[in-house]
Design a protein around this motif. Structure first.
Motif, PDB file in Angstrom:
ATOM      1  N   THR A  21       0.973  -1.320  -0.057  1.00  0.00           N
ATOM      2  CA  THR A  21      -0.135   0.105   0.077  1.00  0.00           C
ATOM      3  C   THR A  21       0.829   1.090  -0.082  1.00  0.00           C
ATOM      4  N   LEU A  22       0.794   2.034  -1.091  1.00  0.00           N
ATOM      5  CA  LEU A  22       1.698   3.082  -1.177  1.00  0.00           C
ATOM      6  C   LEU A  22       0.691   4.534  -1.152  1.00  0.00           C
ATOM      7  N   ALA A  23       1.173   5.475  -0.249  1.00  0.00           N
ATOM      8  CA  ALA A  23       0.551   6.573  -0.310  1.00  0.00           C
ATOM      9  C   ALA A  23       1.384   7.773  -0.869  1.00  0.00           C
ATOM     10  N   LEU A  24       0.703   8.642  -1.868  1.00  0.00           N
ATOM     11  CA  LEU A  24       1.437   9.760  -2.124  1.00  0.00           C
ATOM     12  C   LEU A  24       0.954  11.026  -1.764  1.00  0.00           C
ATOM     13  N   VAL A  25       1.580  11.960  -1.271  1.00  0.00           N
ATOM     14  CA  VAL A  25       1.161  13.494  -0.809  1.00  0.00           C
ATOM     15  C   VAL A  25       1.817  14.226  -1.884  1.00  0.00           C
ATOM     16  N   PRO A  26       1.280  14.616  -3.216  1.00  0.00           N
ATOM     17  CA  PRO A  26       1.893  15.173  -4.071  1.00  0.00           C
ATOM     18  C   PRO A  26       2.040  16.948  -3.788  1.00  0.00           C
ATOM     19  N   GLN A  27       2.940  17.706  -4.509  1.00  0.00           N
ATOM     20  CA  GLN A  27       3.308  19.032  -4.190  1.00  0.00           C
ATOM     21  C   GLN A  27       2.196  19.603  -4.362  1.00  0.00           C
ATOM     22  N   ASP A  28       1.156  19.572  -5.277  1.00  0.00           N
ATOM     23  CA  ASP A  28      -0.291  20.085  -5.282  1.00  0.00           C
ATOM     24  C   ASP A  28      -1.405  19.712  -4.491  1.00  0.00           C
TER      25      ASP A  28
END
Length: 191
Positions: A21-28
């Motif tokens: 399970t991968l979680a991404l918090v992008p710059q935008d």
């Protein structure tokens, strides 16, 4: 892009989106504008098919100071609030790997530090392997255990000189300033 080879492993196993399970918090922030804050927070877990722990989501919202904005849309939030919603969405997912892509870069200095402190508080409650991309050397010192410096030739992995210092003390000027000066010197020589 240049040709490359290699692999990514987590706890000795290859990382694949189907198994980890991968979680991404992008710059935008990556918030869906037509969904309310609560729906944005719950979205990752729902897409992954994870059962949402309502108490955990409530605790996340309290820790990240989002309880009062759960019925708002992203357009009604400040940059700091959007950042905290993106972090809450990532932690609600219960990830094996958390990816932060310049997650704090768009925030002003005061809000940035507050968002980092809230992130650390949540991370300490639910530690997860985290990979953070940042151009801010101070941020790297304050939030990491190891620092990978990407250079034009060969990447260089170093231990954070503040690794043994608690996160709450890393922003003390007498501790941070010498480490920052040393890291800036190292980066300057590598570039």
């Amino acid at each position: 892009l240049l040709p490359h080879s290699g692999g990514i492993s987590l706890n000795g196993k290859p990382v694949t989106p189907k198994q980890a399970t991968l979680a991404l918090v992008p710059q935008d922030y990556g918030l869906l504008p037509w969904k309310r804050v609560r729906q944005n927070i719950e979205l990752g877990a729902k897409l992954k098919g994870q059962k949402l722990d309502t108490r955990k989501v409530q605790q996340l919202c309290a820790t990240l100071e989002l309880t009062d904005v759960l019925t708002r849309y992203p357009s009604q939030l400040s940059g700091g609030q959007k950042q905290r919603v993106a972090l809450a969405r990532a932690f609600a997912l219960t990830p094996d790997l958390l990816l932060l892509d310049e997650a704090f870069s768009a925030l002003d200095t005061v809000i940035k530090r507050r968002a980092q402190q809230l992130f650390l508080a949540q991370w300490q409650q639910s530690p997860v392997t985290t990979l953070m991309v940042t151009h801010d050397l101070k941020e790297a010192l304050q939030l990491s255990d190891q620092i990978l410096i990407l250079t034009k030739d060969q990447p260089r992995l170093i231990e954070n000189p503040l690794q043994e210092v608690s996160f709450t003390n890393r922003d003390r000027p007498e501790i941070l300033a010498p480490a920052l000066t040393k890291l800036e010197g190292l980066v300057a020589t590598l570039w």
